[in-house]
Design an enzyme around this catalytic site. Structure first.
Site, mmCIF file in Angstrom:
data_model
loop_
_atom_site.group_PDB
_atom_site.id
_atom_site.type_symbol
_atom_site.label_atom_id
_atom_site.label_comp_id
_atom_site.label_asym_id
_atom_site.label_seq_id
_atom_site.Cartn_x
_atom_site.Cartn_y
_atom_site.Cartn_z
ATOM 1 N N GLN A 197 10.599 -6.182 -7.960
ATOM 2 C CA GLN A 197 11.057 -6.446 -9.332
ATOM 3 C C GLN A 197 9.907 -6.398 -10.338
ATOM 4 O O GLN A 197 10.108 -6.069 -11.511
ATOM 5 C CB GLN A 197 11.805 -7.776 -9.418
ATOM 6 N N THR A 247 -3.154 -3.646 5.932
ATOM 7 C CA THR A 247 -4.595 -3.397 5.916
ATOM 8 C C THR A 247 -5.098 -2.921 7.276
ATOM 9 O O THR A 247 -4.489 -3.194 8.315
ATOM 10 C CB THR A 247 -5.360 -4.659 5.474
ATOM 11 N N GLN A 269 -9.938 -8.826 9.451
ATOM 12 C CA GLN A 269 -8.819 -8.061 8.890
ATOM 13 C C GLN A 269 -7.497 -8.479 9.506
ATOM 14 O O GLN A 269 -6.459 -8.470 8.842
ATOM 15 C CB GLN A 269 -9.049 -6.561 9.097
ATOM 16 N N HIS A 272 -5.170 -11.056 7.749
ATOM 17 C CA HIS A 272 -4.375 -10.724 6.565
ATOM 18 C C HIS A 272 -2.888 -10.801 6.831
ATOM 19 O O HIS A 272 -2.110 -11.295 6.008
ATOM 20 C CB HIS A 272 -4.707 -9.298 6.082
ATOM 21 N N GLU A 338 -8.581 2.626 6.243
ATOM 22 C CA GLU A 338 -8.811 2.000 4.940
ATOM 23 C C GLU A 338 -10.264 1.515 4.863
ATOM 24 O O GLU A 338 -10.973 1.790 3.896
ATOM 25 C CB GLU A 338 -7.854 0.828 4.772
ATOM 26 N N HIS A 339 -10.692 0.768 5.875
ATOM 27 C CA HIS A 339 -12.080 0.297 5.970
ATOM 28 C C HIS A 339 -12.669 0.817 7.280
ATOM 29 O O HIS A 339 -12.065 0.646 8.338
ATOM 30 C CB HIS A 339 -12.158 -1.230 6.012
ATOM 31 N N ASP A 372 -14.699 -6.734 0.315
ATOM 32 C CA ASP A 372 -13.508 -7.420 -0.197
ATOM 33 C C ASP A 372 -13.819 -8.228 -1.446
ATOM 34 O O ASP A 372 -12.952 -8.412 -2.301
ATOM 35 C CB ASP A 372 -12.936 -8.352 0.873
ATOM 36 N N HIS A 431 5.426 36.255 -23.618
ATOM 37 C CA HIS A 431 4.092 35.665 -23.557
ATOM 38 C C HIS A 431 3.063 36.620 -24.171
ATOM 39 O O HIS A 431 2.192 36.206 -24.940
ATOM 40 C CB HIS A 431 3.697 35.369 -22.094
#
Length: 443
Positions: A197, A247, A269, A272, A338-339, A372, A431
């Site tokens: 939302q 992650t 990690q 998370h 990602e890492h 981080d 054109h």
């Protein structure tokens, strides 16, 4: 604790590697039908729907959708001094790094009298999403706001879920540490809206009794699968940074790596989310054993033991045994974490050979946790293998390149015949006529 995938003695194609490596199931497509009625409710009923959705999904009805300025001020005044000092240092370092990312306009003279300028223009307005589920992420406020401000974005709004456990002045609003981080950064337009939302609220805008949220051009920031699905659904109406998934950390290590460091970083990690991915890639069976021993001890000692254990034993986590570092590099480039940590001898040289990663952390003194919070780099990074084609959040994320074409009469005349020829080759004669009309019979 972590499963082992033994790739020693096997030569795999990129397709085979990707199929063999652990990865979380994150089906954004399946979440679209759940998210669609949410976004439609916000589109058609605005603030009324946002209040109802806050009660439904967050268990609390905000006193107002926009957080009052005095609540932001109170949150900053009440912030623990040590946390404030840490956030201020994080902001300072992020600003140092992101200031150097600002693009400069470039003008190229193609021919005498004909030039093209690439002008870099910030988007007009952005919506920055800060999650608030299993953890509190004031660092994500920093990582979203700093590059947008460095890019010169003129209008910033932050949305974060209202917290049902808040009390006093903060009851029904986002976590006070989130609010304090916004205040530190000078962001005063903050909304107590979470999930899909929030993305819809930014995309369509809404009017409340005491506030109007104008639509944004771009939405950035991580979130759960429903946030990712809303981004996918509304992409086109808005720009997005990425569809962030769970992650990930991958660690490429050899026998020289400290097993305690590796285990601690894998756990960092995993805490998370139960879907977080922790992957060790190594050519050392001895290191695997040492890390396994360290994990067994450390997992039982960490605060979020069950969450960590679930993540480490899930299908998205595991150890990958390879023949040598060359094979390990092939694995991590296929995985596109990602890492990615490099804990090997000659780590800098190994890191230079990495092609696919959201961010690379080089050597034993650059853990992902540093990135981080306080390395100066950005921690909003591509997940799910998207680092093969996408970048992390940066100043560039908030800029658009606009080509400005300036030709005088002589420069156009010089190339006119080529334009006409190509227009005819594409069966678009008008054109060409748009050029010849400027010269009549004199061409």
């Amino acid at each position: 604790m972590m499963s082992t995938i033994d790739l020693r003695g096997r030569v795999l194609s990129m397709r085979e590697l990707r199929q063999a490596l652990p990865r979380a199931e994150f089906d954004v497509e399946a979440a679209l039908e759940t998210v669609r009625p949410i976004t439609e409710a916000v589109r058609h009923r605005g603030a009324e729907a946002l209040y109802e959705l806050g009660e439904r999904f967050d268990g609390v009805r905000p006193p107002s959708l926009r957080v009052p300025a005095e609540v932001l001020t109170e949150a900053l005044d009440a912030l623990d001094p040590a946390v404030r000092a840490a956030l201020e240092e994080s902001i300072r370092r992020a600003r140092v790094v992101h200031a150097d990312q600002r693009r400069t306009d470039t003008t190229t003279q193609v021919v005498p009298g004909g030039e093209v300028t690439e002008r870099w223009v910030p988007v007009d307005r952005v919506g920055l999403y800060v999650p608030g589920g299993l953890a509190v992420y004031p660092s994500s406020v920093v990582m979203n706001v700093v590059p947008a401000q460095a890019a010169g974005v003129g209008s910033l709004a932050v949305a974060s879920p209202p917290q049902r456990d808040n009390t006093g002045a903060f009851a029904g609003y986002p976590h006070p540490t989130i609010l304090a981080a916004c205040a530190l950064l000078g962001v005063d337009e903050v909304y107590a809206v979470g999930g899909a939302q929030a993305v819809a609220a930014f995309a369509y805008g809404f009017e409340d009794a005491d506030a109007t949220c104008e639509p944004v051009s771009l939405v950035t920031g991580p979130g759960n699968i429903y946030v990712a699905a809303a981004k996918r659904l509304l992409k086109g109406l808005i720009g997005i940074d990425a569809e962030a998934g769970p992650t990930e950390i991958a660690i490429l290590a050899d026998e020289s790596a400290d097993a305690e460091h590796v285990a601690a970083d894998l756990i960092s990690q995993a805490e998370h989310d139960p879907l977080a991915a922790s992957v060790l890639v190594t050519d050392s069976p001895e290191l695997v054993e040492r890390v396994a021993t360290a994990l067994e001890r450390r997992v039982g000692q960490t605060k979020h033991t069950e969450r960590v254990r679930t993540a480490l034993t899930g299908q998205q986590s595991g150890t990958v045994l390879v023949d040598d570092l060359d094979a390990g590099l092939a694995v991590v480039n296929a995985y596109a974490a990602e890492h990615l940590e490099i804990q090997t001898r000659g780590a800098a040289a190994v890191a230079a050979r990495v092609r696919n990663a959201g961010a690379v952390f080089v050597g034993p003194w650059a853990p992902v946790s540093l990135g981080d919070y306080a390395a100066g780099s950005n921690h909003v990074l591509p997940t799910g293998g998207c680092a093969t084609h996408s970048s992390g959040l940066s100043v560039q994320s908030f800029l658009r390149g606009i080509h400005v074409v300036t030709y005088d009469e002589a420069a156009l005349r010089e190339v006119a015949s080529h334009v006409v020829t190509l227009a005819q080759a594409e069966d678009l004669p008008a054109h060409g006529e748009a050029v010849t009309a400027r010269f009549g019979d004199a061409l």
